[in-house]
Write an enzyme that holds these catalytic residues in place. Structure first.
Site, short mmCIF file in Angstrom:
data_model
loop_
_atom_site.label_atom_id
_atom_site.label_comp_id
_atom_site.label_asym_id
_atom_site.label_seq_id
_atom_site.Cartn_x
_atom_site.Cartn_y
_atom_site.Cartn_z
N LYS A 221 -7.78 -5.65 26.19
CA LYS A 221 -6.39 -5.22 26.14
C LYS A 221 -6.26 -3.78 25.66
CE LYS A 221 -3.94 -9.58 26.08
NZ LYS A 221 -3.04 -10.50 25.35
N ARG A 255 -9.53 -16.64 24.65
CA ARG A 255 -9.18 -16.53 26.08
C ARG A 255 -9.74 -15.19 26.57
NH1 ARG A 255 -5.12 -14.25 29.28
NH2 ARG A 255 -4.53 -15.52 31.11
#
Length: 273
Positions: A221, A255
């Site tokens: 991210k 995840r």
């Protein structure tokens, strides 16, 4: 902690990995990467072989400012893939990344075993009823607004306290529907500035007061690659570093895009505990 996935008990005493399968053309890291039957099956087979316990399938990009996808397009993208994956990998624990109850229902009827909802049931008031009807685990994430406007919603009186209040309310709502297996996702990158993401990670252990499994989605991210002045493609090492922090602070599910690296994190973290 355990999760009941269609009669299969998943023990979370050792953290588990959820592999990401994006069916969207505009996801920030792997958009459009897995197209066609062989590309999808090959990637899922690889993630399962590397040790993924869950595969999370999504057909609506939730990156900041993502384009709106119609219900019809989301169903067209995801349902045939779910059918194919269940047929090819009958024992797969398939998580459906959607905030739409009709998408969740269609995929659960095909044999999916979990719903991963970025809106915690707020965007679709039928979602909790559908989850309850199927009796499957439900992952609820923290987000304010929608993917289109969430980065304009980053004001908090106290970030962690606000998250605890948010989850307490959403968990209570899920319990009203007799949903037994609830997972919480603090929503890194959703309605949070870069600095707030790191404040949240530093205080992630406080979410353990909710006594529910914590799922963490940090993989590649912008909170990682912007600090490092890299690209998402160059952010695996940074992802691994933050995964270890998350595990130390109580994360039970990672995840990820890169399953093998996450499994190594979990193995090494277990040696510290």
């Amino acid at each position: 902690m355990t999760l009941n996935c269609n009669g299969k008990l998943i023990d979370l005493s050792t953290p588990k990995v959820m592999g990401i399968l994006n069916l969207t053309p505009d996801s920030f890291y792997d958009g459009g990467k897995y197209e066609g039957e062989q590309g999808i099956l090959g990637q899922v087979e690889k993630m399962l072989a590397e040790g993924a316990t869950f595969i999370d399938v999504g057909a609506y990009s939730s990156r900041p400012g993502a384009a709106i996808v119609t219900l019809e397009d989301e169903l067209t993208r995801i349902v045939p893939v779910v059918t194919m994956l269940i047929k090819t990998f009958p024992k797969i624990n398939l998580s459906i990344d959607t905030f739409r109850s009709k998408v969740a229902d269609a995929c659960l009827k095909e044999g999916a075993t979990m719903v991963n909802d970025i809106s915690a049931g707020i965007q679709d008031d039928r979602m909790l009823a559908v989850v309850a009807e199927h009796g499957i685990p439900y992952c609820m994430m923290h987000m304010k607004g929608t993917p289109q406007n969430m980065q304009q919603n980053t004001d908090y009186s106290d970030l962690v306290v606000d998250l605890l209040y948010y989850f307490s309310e959403r968990i209570a709502r899920a319990r009203e529907y007799h949903i037994n297996d609830v997972i919480i996702d603090p929503g890194f990158g959703f309605s949070k500035t870069l600095e707030q993401n790191y404040t949240l990670l530093q205080n992630l252990d406080l979410l353990q007061t909710l006594e529910l499994p914590i799922l963490v989605g940090l993989s590649r991210k912008s909170m990682i690659y912007k600090v490092l002045e890299k690209t998402p493609q160059e952010a695996l090492n940074g992802t691994t570093a933050l995964h270890m922090v998350a595990l130390q602070k109580g994360a039970r599910i990672l995840r990820v895009h890169d399953v093998a690296a996450a499994i190594e994190c979990i193995i090494l973290n277990e040696q510290l505990n």
